[in-house]
Design a protein around this motif. Structure first.
Motif, mmCIF file in Angstrom:
data_model
loop_
_atom_site.group_PDB
_atom_site.id
_atom_site.type_symbol
_atom_site.label_atom_id
_atom_site.label_comp_id
_atom_site.label_asym_id
_atom_site.label_seq_id
_atom_site.Cartn_x
_atom_site.Cartn_y
_atom_site.Cartn_z
ATOM 1 N N ASP A 1 -10.605 2.716 4.545
ATOM 2 C CA ASP A 1 -12.041 3.317 4.893
ATOM 3 C C ASP A 1 -11.807 4.777 5.503
ATOM 4 O O ASP A 1 -11.051 4.574 6.699
ATOM 5 C CB ASP A 1 -12.627 2.231 5.612
ATOM 6 N N TRP B 1 -4.119 10.091 -6.133
ATOM 7 C CA TRP B 1 -4.634 10.565 -5.027
ATOM 8 C C TRP B 1 -4.801 12.157 -5.160
ATOM 9 O O TRP B 1 -5.508 12.758 -4.365
ATOM 10 C CB TRP B 1 -3.819 10.369 -3.872
ATOM 11 N N SER C 1 -9.132 7.680 -1.502
ATOM 12 C CA SER C 1 -8.710 7.523 -2.481
ATOM 13 C C SER C 1 -7.556 6.282 -2.916
ATOM 14 O O SER C 1 -7.348 5.825 -3.999
ATOM 15 C CB SER C 1 -7.973 8.879 -3.268
ATOM 16 N N LEU C 2 -6.925 5.932 -1.797
ATOM 17 C CA LEU C 2 -6.134 4.821 -1.702
ATOM 18 C C LEU C 2 -6.530 3.518 -1.239
ATOM 19 O O LEU C 2 -6.154 2.558 -1.136
ATOM 20 C CB LEU C 2 -4.826 5.326 -0.796
ATOM 21 N N GLY C 3 -7.854 3.514 -1.255
ATOM 22 C CA GLY C 3 -8.645 2.385 -1.207
ATOM 23 C C GLY C 3 -8.647 2.241 0.590
ATOM 24 O O GLY C 3 -9.305 0.924 0.982
ATOM 25 N N GLN D 1 0.686 -1.336 -0.041
ATOM 26 C CA GLN D 1 -0.043 -0.038 -0.087
ATOM 27 C C GLN D 1 0.810 1.372 0.086
ATOM 28 O O GLN D 1 1.980 1.337 0.935
ATOM 29 C CB GLN D 1 -0.905 0.013 1.250
#
Length: 320
Positions: A35, A224, A31-33, A4
């Motif tokens: 929550d 992002w 935007s990076l997945g 990540q």
């Protein structure tokens, strides 16, 4: 499994800066997945890096006396250039017209309310203040605009974060103060103002109410970064900062600029004043940004042309 990516976010340590940076931190994480409600995960992929600036350390003098508004960004930009952080979150009104080589304003999210807020211990507006009342502000623009309307006022230099200024108002160091309404709203204090200043009558600082995401130029196309951009806001603040560029405005130059969309047109008012408020120069214009291939460039050109018109009209009457 791919690792990540981590986006390190530089921010000043004030309560307002942390609130604003926290908003962007959650959006970057999303935007990076990740929550955005999972704070531990948010901190893992988009950690905040607190950096104290010279503007934060020196609180007893106006910015123009110690080097200008860039003192709120200098140390953070050094961290960006050196690769210690990946982006910075600034109040756009604190950003100088020119940025260091290799850096840019890569994204501007949707703007908050750009108006100035009037706060006092009684009166509801600037006009309602008693003769000779004390107005607290460290902004030359606010000083000049208020003195232009109320030359009888006594202006006291009042710096510090929002809490400090509110405490000084409560303690009687000023009868009234002016603050950016956007900052109050982001701190949950939007109920405090007695009234709001008409931005067409008294244009706020260029970019007021907007946040700037500053990055290295090589990072502008990161996903992002793209996720943070709000096109309408970027066009309107391009117009305001175009005027800023034309006037070479620093903390020595009281300047206001307000751009807004009306129908299909982008409208802009630019104002420059003498610090004592005696002289005021104002130009306005508009452009049909919706029909152009590069609306930001068109908006910037509009702002620049209005700024140059003011500069030509003012001549040597105002120091630019």
């Amino acid at each position: 499994m791919p690792t990540q990516p981590v986006v390190r976010i530089g921010a000043r340590g004030s309560k307002l800066s942390l609130a604003q940076s926290g908003m962007m931190q959650r959006r970057i994480a999303a935007s990076l997945g990740v929550d955005p409600s999972d704070q531990s995960a948010v901190e893992r992929v988009a950690p905040l890096v607190v950096i104290t600036t010279t503007g934060d350390r020196v609180q007893d003098r106006r910015l123009l006396e110690i080097g200008g508004k860039g003192l709120f960004t200098k140390e953070i930009e050094e961290a960006l250039i050196e690769g210690r952080i990946d982006c910075a979150v600034h109040s756009l009104k604190d950003m100088p017209a020119a940025l260091p080589d290799g850096l840019c304003i890569a994204a501007i999210p949707e703007r908050e309310d750009p108006r100035d807020a009037f706060l006092s211990r009684g009166p509801e507006s600037l006009e309602a203040l008693a003769q000779g009342a004390k107005l607290g502000t460290a902004s030359l623009r606010r000083q000049a605009q208020c003195l232009h309307r109320r030359p009888d006022l006594q202006v006291n230099m009042l710096r510090g974060n929002v809490d400090t200024r509110l405490a000084k108002l409560e303690a009687g160091e000023a009868d009234a103060i002016l603050l950016a309404y956007a900052g109050l709203k982001r701190l949950g204090l939007g109920h405090l103002p007695k009234s709001l200043i008409d931005p067409k009558a008294c244009p706020p600082a260029p970019g007021q109410g907007a946040l700037a995401i500053e990055t290295r130029i090589c990072d502008t196309e990161q996903s992002w970064v793209q996720a943070l951009r709000h096109e309408a806001t970027m066009v309107s603040v391009a117009a305001e900062r175009g005027a800023l560029t034309a006037l070479e405005a620093s903390c020595k130059t009281p300047i206001g600029a307000h751009a807004w969309f009306e129908g299909g047109s982008l409208k802009l008012i630019v104002e420059a004043l003498s610090p004592d408020g005696v002289l005021a120069f104002r130009h306005s214009g508009e452009t049909d940004a919706s029909q152009l291939s590069d609306p930001e460039a068109s908006a910037r050109d509009l702002g620049f042309s209005l700024g140059m018109a003011i500069k030509e009209e003012a001549g040597d009457a105002i120091e630019f």
